[in-house]
Structure formats: structure tokens, C-alpha cells
Motif scaffolding. Sequence first.
Motif, PDB file in Angstrom:
ATOM      1  N   SER A 162       2.314  10.603 -11.278  1.00  0.00           N
ATOM      2  CA  SER A 162       1.550   9.366 -11.443  1.00  0.00           C
ATOM      3  C   SER A 162       1.631   8.507 -10.192  1.00  0.00           C
ATOM      4  O   SER A 162       0.623   7.961  -9.729  1.00  0.00           O
ATOM      5  CB  SER A 162       2.066   8.573 -12.646  1.00  0.00           C
ATOM      6  N   PHE A 163       2.843   8.403  -9.636  1.00  0.00           N
ATOM      7  CA  PHE A 163       3.034   7.600  -8.438  1.00  0.00           C
ATOM      8  C   PHE A 163       2.234   8.173  -7.263  1.00  0.00           C
ATOM      9  O   PHE A 163       1.540   7.439  -6.544  1.00  0.00           O
ATOM     10  CB  PHE A 163       4.519   7.543  -8.084  1.00  0.00           C
ATOM     11  N   LEU A 164       2.309   9.486  -7.078  1.00  0.00           N
ATOM     12  CA  LEU A 164       1.576  10.129  -5.979  1.00  0.00           C
ATOM     13  C   LEU A 164       0.070  10.025  -6.195  1.00  0.00           C
ATOM     14  O   LEU A 164      -0.691   9.832  -5.237  1.00  0.00           O
ATOM     15  CB  LEU A 164       2.001  11.594  -5.857  1.00  0.00           C
ATOM     16  N   SER A 165      -0.362  10.130  -7.449  1.00  0.00           N
ATOM     17  CA  SER A 165      -1.792  10.008  -7.743  1.00  0.00           C
ATOM     18  C   SER A 165      -2.285   8.610  -7.430  1.00  0.00           C
ATOM     19  O   SER A 165      -3.383   8.427  -6.868  1.00  0.00           O
ATOM     20  CB  SER A 165      -2.063  10.335  -9.218  1.00  0.00           C
ATOM     21  N   ALA A 166      -1.490   7.594  -7.784  1.00  0.00           N
ATOM     22  CA  ALA A 166      -1.867   6.211  -7.496  1.00  0.00           C
ATOM     23  C   ALA A 166      -1.979   5.987  -5.991  1.00  0.00           C
ATOM     24  O   ALA A 166      -2.921   5.335  -5.518  1.00  0.00           O
ATOM     25  CB  ALA A 166      -0.850   5.251  -8.107  1.00  0.00           C
ATOM     26  N   ILE A 167      -1.039   6.548  -5.226  1.00  0.00           N
ATOM     27  CA  ILE A 167      -1.090   6.416  -3.769  1.00  0.00           C
ATOM     28  C   ILE A 167      -2.345   7.087  -3.213  1.00  0.00           C
ATOM     29  O   ILE A 167      -3.054   6.524  -2.369  1.00  0.00           O
ATOM     30  CB  ILE A 167       0.170   7.020  -3.125  1.00  0.00           C
ATOM     31  N   CYS A 168      -2.638   8.289  -3.680  1.00  0.00           N
ATOM     32  CA  CYS A 168      -3.814   9.015  -3.188  1.00  0.00           C
ATOM     33  C   CYS A 168      -5.099   8.260  -3.488  1.00  0.00           C
ATOM     34  O   CYS A 168      -5.986   8.163  -2.625  1.00  0.00           O
ATOM     35  CB  CYS A 168      -3.852  10.412  -3.800  1.00  0.00           C
ATOM     36  N   LEU A 169      -5.220   7.741  -4.703  1.00  0.00           N
ATOM     37  CA  LEU A 169      -6.419   6.986  -5.061  1.00  0.00           C
ATOM     38  C   LEU A 169      -6.531   5.722  -4.221  1.00  0.00           C
ATOM     39  O   LEU A 169      -7.617   5.358  -3.756  1.00  0.00           O
ATOM     40  CB  LEU A 169      -6.393   6.636  -6.548  1.00  0.00           C
ATOM     41  N   TYR A 170      -5.396   5.061  -4.031  1.00  0.00           N
ATOM     42  CA  TYR A 170      -5.400   3.840  -3.223  1.00  0.00           C
ATOM     43  C   TYR A 170      -5.832   4.143  -1.786  1.00  0.00           C
ATOM     44  O   TYR A 170      -6.688   3.442  -1.220  1.00  0.00           O
ATOM     45  CB  TYR A 170      -4.005   3.220  -3.240  1.00  0.00           C
ATOM     46  N   VAL A 171      -5.250   5.168  -1.196  1.00  0.00           N
ATOM     47  CA  VAL A 171      -5.578   5.523   0.186  1.00  0.00           C
ATOM     48  C   VAL A 171      -7.047   5.926   0.294  1.00  0.00           C
ATOM     49  O   VAL A 171      -7.757   5.509   1.225  1.00  0.00           O
ATOM     50  CB  VAL A 171      -4.667   6.666   0.682  1.00  0.00           C
ATOM     51  N   LEU A 213      -3.130  -8.871   6.657  1.00  0.00           N
ATOM     52  CA  LEU A 213      -3.868  -7.712   6.168  1.00  0.00           C
ATOM     53  C   LEU A 213      -2.925  -6.732   5.473  1.00  0.00           C
ATOM     54  O   LEU A 213      -3.274  -6.162   4.429  1.00  0.00           O
ATOM     55  CB  LEU A 213      -4.588  -7.029   7.335  1.00  0.00           C
ATOM     56  N   ILE A 214      -1.742  -6.533   6.035  1.00  0.00           N
ATOM     57  CA  ILE A 214      -0.743  -5.668   5.399  1.00  0.00           C
ATOM     58  C   ILE A 214      -0.331  -6.238   4.047  1.00  0.00           C
ATOM     59  O   ILE A 214      -0.238  -5.513   3.047  1.00  0.00           O
ATOM     60  CB  ILE A 214       0.479  -5.506   6.322  1.00  0.00           C
ATOM     61  N   PHE A 215      -0.083  -7.541   4.012  1.00  0.00           N
ATOM     62  CA  PHE A 215       0.267  -8.199   2.746  1.00  0.00           C
ATOM     63  C   PHE A 215      -0.843  -8.020   1.712  1.00  0.00           C
ATOM     64  O   PHE A 215      -0.591  -7.751   0.539  1.00  0.00           O
ATOM     65  CB  PHE A 215       0.526  -9.685   3.005  1.00  0.00           C
ATOM     66  N   HIS A 216      -2.084  -8.153   2.166  1.00  0.00           N
ATOM     67  CA  HIS A 216      -3.236  -7.999   1.268  1.00  0.00           C
ATOM     68  C   HIS A 216      -3.299  -6.577   0.713  1.00  0.00           C
ATOM     69  O   HIS A 216      -3.563  -6.371  -0.482  1.00  0.00           O
ATOM     70  CB  HIS A 216      -4.512  -8.318   2.044  1.00  0.00           C
ATOM     71  N   GLN A 217      -3.042  -5.588   1.575  1.00  0.00           N
ATOM     72  CA  GLN A 217      -3.097  -4.195   1.136  1.00  0.00           C
ATOM     73  C   GLN A 217      -1.978  -3.892   0.140  1.00  0.00           C
ATOM     74  O   GLN A 217      -2.183  -3.166  -0.839  1.00  0.00           O
ATOM     75  CB  GLN A 217      -2.998  -3.265   2.340  1.00  0.00           C
ATOM     76  N   ILE A 218      -0.791  -4.429   0.387  1.00  0.00           N
ATOM     77  CA  ILE A 218       0.328  -4.223  -0.542  1.00  0.00           C
ATOM     78  C   ILE A 218      -0.006  -4.844  -1.896  1.00  0.00           C
ATOM     79  O   ILE A 218       0.259  -4.261  -2.956  1.00  0.00           O
ATOM     80  CB  ILE A 218       1.618  -4.829   0.037  1.00  0.00           C
ATOM     81  N   ASN A 219      -0.587  -6.018  -1.862  1.00  0.00           N
ATOM     82  CA  ASN A 219      -0.975  -6.696  -3.095  1.00  0.00           C
ATOM     83  C   ASN A 219      -2.008  -5.881  -3.871  1.00  0.00           C
ATOM     84  O   ASN A 219      -1.914  -5.721  -5.094  1.00  0.00           O
ATOM     85  CB  ASN A 219      -1.538  -8.082  -2.752  1.00  0.00           C
ATOM     86  N   LYS A 220      -2.977  -5.322  -3.160  1.00  0.00           N
ATOM     87  CA  LYS A 220      -4.004  -4.517  -3.825  1.00  0.00           C
ATOM     88  C   LYS A 220      -3.406  -3.226  -4.382  1.00  0.00           C
ATOM     89  O   LYS A 220      -3.754  -2.790  -5.487  1.00  0.00           O
ATOM     90  CB  LYS A 220      -5.132  -4.199  -2.835  1.00  0.00           C
ATOM     91  N   PHE A 221      -2.478  -2.614  -3.622  1.00  0.00           N
ATOM     92  CA  PHE A 221      -1.841  -1.394  -4.127  1.00  0.00           C
ATOM     93  C   PHE A 221      -1.014  -1.688  -5.370  1.00  0.00           C
ATOM     94  O   PHE A 221      -0.972  -0.878  -6.306  1.00  0.00           O
ATOM     95  CB  PHE A 221      -0.939  -0.778  -3.060  1.00  0.00           C
ATOM     96  N   ALA A 222      -0.353  -2.848  -5.403  1.00  0.00           N
ATOM     97  CA  ALA A 222       0.438  -3.206  -6.578  1.00  0.00           C
ATOM     98  C   ALA A 222      -0.444  -3.284  -7.818  1.00  0.00           C
ATOM     99  O   ALA A 222      -0.038  -2.844  -8.909  1.00  0.00           O
ATOM    100  CB  ALA A 222       1.145  -4.542  -6.340  1.00  0.00           C
ATOM    101  N   TRP A 223      -1.655  -3.802  -7.657  1.00  0.00           N
ATOM    102  CA  TRP A 223      -2.561  -3.882  -8.797  1.00  0.00           C
ATOM    103  C   TRP A 223      -3.043  -2.504  -9.225  1.00  0.00           C
ATOM    104  O   TRP A 223      -3.135  -2.203 -10.418  1.00  0.00           O
ATOM    105  CB  TRP A 223      -3.747  -4.786  -8.463  1.00  0.00           C
TER     106      TRP A 223
END
Length: 272
Positions: A162-171, A213-223
Amino acid sequence: YFMPLNNHTELKYMEYISEVSGKITEEKLQNIEKEKNYIETSFSEYEKAVSEYRNGQLSYDEYRVYQNRYNYAEYCKNACDRLCERRDYLVSMAESYPDVEFIYDEGLERYFGTSIDILAIMTIVFVGSNIFSCEYESGFSKIMRTSKKGRYDIFQTKLTYSFLSAICLYVLFSLITIGFLLYHYDIDFLNVPVQSMPHFENITWELSVAEYLIFHQINKFAWIYFMFYFSCGFFGYCAKPAQGDYYFDVYHTYPVFFRFYGNIQNIAVELR
């Protein structure tokens, strides 16, 4: 995605910003004021020229000079007003952040203002809903409970998946979005203070555009990560994957989520 505005005001504003881009200097401020005065003078002189031309006090060629200046002023006025607003803003911010610069930030403004793509949400629901629910739907969960590694080990494996899938979708979706952004806009100002953008005037920390921008990306990945695990848990609890009705509900609740996501972003910005 991020199709530039091609109206004459935006094009002229881009030209203005390109001429003064970089740190604030006295020469740039004088040039901006000079352009503003020229436009204002062109308007006022044109009214007088029209009256004199009608009374026969000006020749046609003399009148055309004033008319051309008026047309230029009419074409540039809105863009010059925006430039003056940006100048006034940067001058006020320079007292606290002396490294602020003139930048054309339309692309990043639109990027920071975008929500998580509805297609990304649909994909997250589809993938996440099948991770823990598939064995319940097929009845295989009863067999898994009796096997030696059918509980904790498989659960851990699925969490990792699940974690890897979330990362792949986010990327994947982030690369698509950023790709469109870079195709239409130049963002070669990532090292300047984020306070160079009026949208972030309330941020009190000394952050560069790249750091925000990094902070924004981390925030979006958290969601995305939260939504993915929520889909896994919810549909695992329901013991069946998402059906057509679920996608319909997600589509109609998307605006509500977007407003909530936007509010959380604003709160995070204030905290920064």
C-alpha cells in the motif's frame, strides 16, 4: 493544464517583468515610475489633442502622434498597473526580506492553487479498495486465517504494498502535473524568497520558493497517503472493492474535499 493566458494584458505584463526581473534596484523603480507617468500623460494629453484637432488647431499628422501614444497607453495600462502593484508590494516586503525579487510567478501561483486531480483520487480509490477487500469477496480470507502466515505476515506485506503503491501514484500524477507546468512556464527563480510572491506575504519564515515547493509536495503526498489508507481500510471493512456507485459518490464529494484540503493548506501556511 496550466495553459498560459494569451490576452494582451498578460503578454505585456510578462514583457514588463522580463525587463525588471531580479532584485530591486533604484534604476528599475525609476523605469517603472517613468512608464507609469508616460501612460498617465498620454491619456491626459490625448483629451486635449482631440479638442484641439476638432477646432483645427492641430494637423492630422500631429494628432496621429497623440493618438498613437494614447493607443499604446490603452494597451499597456492594465499591465502597468499590475507591475506597479508588484513594485509596491516588493518595496514593502524588502524591509524585512531584502532579497525579494521581481518574478513572473503566474505558473507557480496556479500550481499551488490546484487541488489533487480528480483522476488521481479515482485511481487511489480503485487501487486501494482492492488491496484488503479482494480476499473477502472471493472467500479466500477464511483460508488465510488458518494458514501459518495468513494473518500478520500478509497484513505487513499488504501495508508495504500500500505504501509503495501510494508513492508510485503520487510520483506519477506529480510528474504529469509538473511536466505540464514546465512545458508552459519557466520557473528559474526557485532560489528566491517565497515572499517574492504576494500569495505568501504572511509567511514569516525565511523560505525559498524551492523549500516551500518541497513543503507543498510533502503536504500533498500526506493527503494522498491518507486517502489511500482510508480506501484500504474502508473497503477492507466493507469486504468488497469499490463499485460504480462509490466512484459517483467520490466525484460529487470531491469539491467538499477540495475545500477542506485547501483550508488545511492555508492553516499549514499560517503555521509556517
